[in-house]
Each structure stands twice: as structure tokens, then as C-alpha cells.
Design a protein around this motif. Structure first.
Motif, PDB file in Angstrom:
ATOM      1  N   GLY A 185      10.310  -1.145   9.354  1.00 56.89           N
ATOM      2  CA  GLY A 185       9.835  -1.732   8.107  1.00 56.89           C
ATOM      3  C   GLY A 185       9.741  -0.781   6.932  1.00 56.89           C
ATOM      4  N   ILE A 186      10.136   0.462   7.138  1.00 52.52           N
ATOM      5  CA  ILE A 186      10.047   1.424   6.032  1.00 52.52           C
ATOM      6  C   ILE A 186      11.438   1.759   5.507  1.00 52.52           C
ATOM      7  CG2 ILE A 186       7.815   2.386   6.725  1.00 52.52           C
ATOM      8  CD1 ILE A 186       9.385   4.777   7.899  1.00 52.52           C
ATOM      9  N   ASP A 187      11.487   2.006   4.214  1.00 48.85           N
ATOM     10  CA  ASP A 187      12.763   2.308   3.569  1.00 48.85           C
ATOM     11  C   ASP A 187      12.532   3.445   2.573  1.00 48.85           C
ATOM     12  OD1 ASP A 187      15.405   2.134   2.867  1.00 48.85           O
ATOM     13  OD2 ASP A 187      15.093   0.514   1.428  1.00 48.85           O
ATOM     14  N   GLN A 188      12.188   4.589   3.119  1.00 49.38           N
ATOM     15  CA  GLN A 188      11.884   5.750   2.280  1.00 49.38           C
ATOM     16  C   GLN A 188      12.437   7.002   2.936  1.00 49.38           C
ATOM     17  OE1 GLN A 188       7.571   4.940   3.302  1.00 49.38           O
ATOM     18  NE2 GLN A 188       7.398   7.116   2.812  1.00 49.38           N
ATOM     19  N   SER A 189      12.469   8.071   2.173  1.00 54.44           N
ATOM     20  CA  SER A 189      12.986   9.347   2.669  1.00 54.44           C
ATOM     21  C   SER A 189      12.011   9.983   3.647  1.00 54.44           C
ATOM     22  CB  SER A 189      13.188  10.305   1.498  1.00 54.44           C
ATOM     23  OG  SER A 189      14.078   9.755   0.570  1.00 54.44           O
ATOM     24  N   PRO A 190      12.523  10.824   4.552  1.00 52.78           N
ATOM     25  CA  PRO A 190      11.625  11.579   5.430  1.00 52.78           C
ATOM     26  C   PRO A 190      10.724  12.493   4.605  1.00 52.78           C
ATOM     27  CG  PRO A 190      13.891  11.688   6.209  1.00 52.78           C
ATOM     28  CD  PRO A 190      13.928  11.057   4.850  1.00 52.78           C
ATOM     29  N   ASP A 191       9.538  12.746   5.121  1.00 45.83           N
ATOM     30  CA  ASP A 191       8.540  13.590   4.450  1.00 45.83           C
ATOM     31  C   ASP A 191       8.318  13.141   3.017  1.00 45.83           C
ATOM     32  OD1 ASP A 191       7.888  15.200   6.654  1.00 45.83           O
ATOM     33  OD2 ASP A 191       9.640  16.458   6.309  1.00 45.83           O
ATOM     34  N   SER A 192       7.892  11.885   2.885  1.00 43.24           N
ATOM     35  CA  SER A 192       7.632  11.325   1.567  1.00 43.24           C
ATOM     36  C   SER A 192       6.422  10.398   1.618  1.00 43.24           C
ATOM     37  CB  SER A 192       8.847  10.544   1.069  1.00 43.24           C
ATOM     38  OG  SER A 192       9.079   9.419   1.886  1.00 43.24           O
ATOM     39  N   LEU A 193       5.916  10.109   0.440  1.00 43.62           N
ATOM     40  CA  LEU A 193       4.880   9.095   0.269  1.00 43.62           C
ATOM     41  C   LEU A 193       5.485   8.028  -0.622  1.00 43.62           C
ATOM     42  CD1 LEU A 193       1.868   8.253   0.710  1.00 43.62           C
ATOM     43  CD2 LEU A 193       1.412   9.301  -1.527  1.00 43.62           C
ATOM     44  N   ALA A 194       5.389   6.785  -0.175  1.00 35.76           N
ATOM     45  CA  ALA A 194       5.966   5.680  -0.947  1.00 35.76           C
ATOM     46  C   ALA A 194       4.906   4.622  -1.178  1.00 35.76           C
ATOM     47  CB  ALA A 194       7.158   5.076  -0.205  1.00 35.76           C
ATOM     48  N   GLY A 197       0.813  -1.206   0.000  1.00 32.79           N
ATOM     49  CA  GLY A 197       0.000   0.000   0.000  1.00 32.79           C
ATOM     50  C   GLY A 197       0.847   1.256   0.000  1.00 32.79           C
ATOM     51  N   PHE A 198       0.195   2.359   0.311  1.00 31.50           N
ATOM     52  CA  PHE A 198       0.851   3.665   0.329  1.00 31.50           C
ATOM     53  C   PHE A 198       1.199   4.033   1.763  1.00 31.50           C
ATOM     54  CE2 PHE A 198      -1.508   3.530  -3.592  1.00 31.50           C
ATOM     55  CZ  PHE A 198      -0.611   4.069  -4.497  1.00 31.50           C
ATOM     56  N   VAL A 199       2.432   4.495   1.959  1.00 31.30           N
ATOM     57  CA  VAL A 199       2.905   4.846   3.294  1.00 31.30           C
ATOM     58  C   VAL A 199       3.527   6.238   3.256  1.00 31.30           C
ATOM     59  CG1 VAL A 199       4.540   4.289   5.147  1.00 31.30           C
ATOM     60  CG2 VAL A 199       3.346   2.445   3.948  1.00 31.30           C
ATOM     61  N   MET A 200       3.066   7.067   4.175  1.00 36.10           N
ATOM     62  CA  MET A 200       3.623   8.409   4.339  1.00 36.10           C
ATOM     63  C   MET A 200       4.535   8.385   5.559  1.00 36.10           C
ATOM     64  SD  MET A 200       1.559  11.939   4.981  1.00 36.10           S
ATOM     65  CE  MET A 200       2.416  13.386   5.577  1.00 36.10           C
ATOM     66  N   TYR A 201       5.749   8.862   5.377  1.00 35.50           N
ATOM     67  CA  TYR A 201       6.702   8.958   6.483  1.00 35.50           C
ATOM     68  C   TYR A 201       6.850  10.437   6.818  1.00 35.50           C
ATOM     69  CZ  TYR A 201      11.185   8.703   8.995  1.00 35.50           C
ATOM     70  OH  TYR A 201      12.195   8.820   9.920  1.00 35.50           O
ATOM     71  N   SER A 202       6.278  10.848   7.948  1.00 31.76           N
ATOM     72  CA  SER A 202       6.310  12.254   8.378  1.00 31.76           C
ATOM     73  C   SER A 202       7.514  12.495   9.270  1.00 31.76           C
ATOM     74  CB  SER A 202       5.043  12.602   9.154  1.00 31.76           C
ATOM     75  OG  SER A 202       3.912  12.466   8.338  1.00 31.76           O
ATOM     76  N   LYS A 216      -1.195   4.613   4.982  1.00 34.18           N
ATOM     77  CA  LYS A 216      -0.733   4.549   6.373  1.00 34.18           C
ATOM     78  C   LYS A 216       0.286   5.660   6.563  1.00 34.18           C
ATOM     79  CE  LYS A 216      -2.415   0.211   6.826  1.00 34.18           C
ATOM     80  NZ  LYS A 216      -3.777   0.090   7.222  1.00 34.18           N
ATOM     81  N   GLU A 217       0.410   6.116   7.809  1.00 38.26           N
ATOM     82  CA  GLU A 217       1.383   7.158   8.114  1.00 38.26           C
ATOM     83  C   GLU A 217       2.148   6.787   9.369  1.00 38.26           C
ATOM     84  OE1 GLU A 217       2.294  11.347  10.035  1.00 38.26           O
ATOM     85  OE2 GLU A 217       0.973   9.781  10.789  1.00 38.26           O
ATOM     86  N   ILE A 218       3.440   7.033   9.351  1.00 43.82           N
ATOM     87  CA  ILE A 218       4.285   6.877  10.534  1.00 43.82           C
ATOM     88  C   ILE A 218       4.965   8.227  10.761  1.00 43.82           C
ATOM     89  CG2 ILE A 218       6.188   5.917   9.159  1.00 43.82           C
ATOM     90  CD1 ILE A 218       6.995   4.325  11.721  1.00 43.82           C
ATOM     91  N   TYR A 219       5.027   8.622  12.023  1.00 42.66           N
ATOM     92  CA  TYR A 219       5.553   9.937  12.392  1.00 42.66           C
ATOM     93  C   TYR A 219       6.816   9.752  13.227  1.00 42.66           C
ATOM     94  CZ  TYR A 219       5.446  14.689  14.412  1.00 42.66           C
ATOM     95  OH  TYR A 219       5.742  15.967  14.789  1.00 42.66           O
ATOM     96  N   SER A 220       7.900  10.335  12.781  1.00 42.72           N
ATOM     97  CA  SER A 220       9.183  10.153  13.473  1.00 42.72           C
ATOM     98  C   SER A 220       9.217  10.813  14.849  1.00 42.72           C
ATOM     99  CB  SER A 220      10.325  10.697  12.619  1.00 42.72           C
ATOM    100  OG  SER A 220      10.251  12.094  12.527  1.00 42.72           O
TER     101      SER A 220
END
Length: 154
Positions: free
Chosen positions: A106-115, A57-62, A87-91
Motif C-alpha cells: 500500500g505504499i508508493d514512496q522511496s526507501p528511507d523517506s517520510l511521505a 497520515g504520515f508514513v515512514m518507509y525504512s 506509521k512506519e514500515i521496515y523493509s
């Protein structure tokens, strides 16, 4: 009389089999990700569990506290336009252990991104702070639409 009951049973069986077959084919060809634009905020360990068990799915890393609400609203709008959830995870979540890398959750994306992820593997991402706020919604919508076509539609 016995033949009529037998014939009726056979016809009913065929109708049921066709119904089940049609439902199976419809669900097989449909997108794995659907929804109405909800962006579910997950605590870090919930995200870790999601990525381990499903990870699709789509994950936002805030990351940036100042831009989080703006980004969340824009992402929700784009998700809604494309009829998917995310889904969103907030650092800055109190349960986020900043001594661990984001891959621990479990996430492997840049900060402030949607993957977009499929089976726990990041396929592509869009960095939210790379775009002017006036362009961001259009870019997100295009990103989501393209990702759906590439990874979730047969």
C-alpha cells in the motif's frame, strides 16, 4: 406550571443542539491527523490493512538498517513538534516479502523517506538521506507543517 416545564425543555433542547453543532463544526475544521509524535511500527500486512482502510497520515518507509534508529528518532521528534503521529514500515521486517513491490503493502514512496498520504494516495515525500543530519530535523518539521496545511486543514 406546565408552561415553565415546556419552556425549560425548549431551552435545554436549544443548548444541547448548540453544543452538538459546535462540536461538529470544531471537528470538521480540525486536522485529520493529530497526535503527540508517536511513530507506530507496523508489520507489512498491518500497513497494507491501514492503507486499504484509512490510508491517511504520515508514513515512514525504512530501508537502511544502519540509519533506521537515527531516522526514526528524528522523525519522532519532528512529528511531536507538529503534534501528529505517524506509521512506519521496515523493509527488513521478517514478514516483509521482498519479492513483492512496496505497492503490494500500500505504499508508493522511496526507501528511507517520510511521505504524507490521503486516502491511500501519496501526496508528497521527503527523502531522509538527502539531508545532512544537522538539517534533517528542521527539514522534516517544515515538511510536516506544510503537509498539514496543504492536505488536512480546511
Amino acid at each position: 406550571m406546565k408552561n415553565k416545564k415546556w419552556l425549560l425543555s425548549v431551552v435545554a433542547g436549544i443548548v444541547v443542539a448548540l453544543g452538538i453543532g459546535t462540536a461538529f463544526v470544531s471537528s470538521y475544521n480540525s486536522s485529520e491527523v493529530k497526535g503527540n509524535g508517536e511513530l507506530e511500527e507496523l508489520h507489512p500486512l498491518q500497513m497494507k490493512k491501514f492503507m486499504k482502510e484509512d490510508g491517511t497520515g504520515f508514513v515512514m518507509y525504512s530501508f537502511d538498517e544502519d540509519d533506521r534508529s537515527v531516522y526514526m528518532n528524528t522523525v519522532k521528534k519532528a512529528l511531536g513538534e507538529n503534534e501528529v503521529n505517524g506509521k512506519e514500515i521496515y523493509s527488513r521486517d521478517p514478514q516483509y516479502d521482498r519479492t513483492k513491490s512496496r505497492t503490494y503493502y500500500g505504499i508508493d514512496q522511496s526507501p528511507d523517506s517520510l511521505a504524507v498520504y490521503k486516502s491511500g494516495e501519496v501526496k508528497q515525500q521527503i527523502k531522509l538521506d538527502d539531508y545532512d543530519p544537522s538539517q534533517l530535523e528542521t527539514e522534516l518539521s517544515h515538511f510536516i507543517e506544510t503537509s498539514k496545511e496543504l492536505y488536512f486543514e480546511e
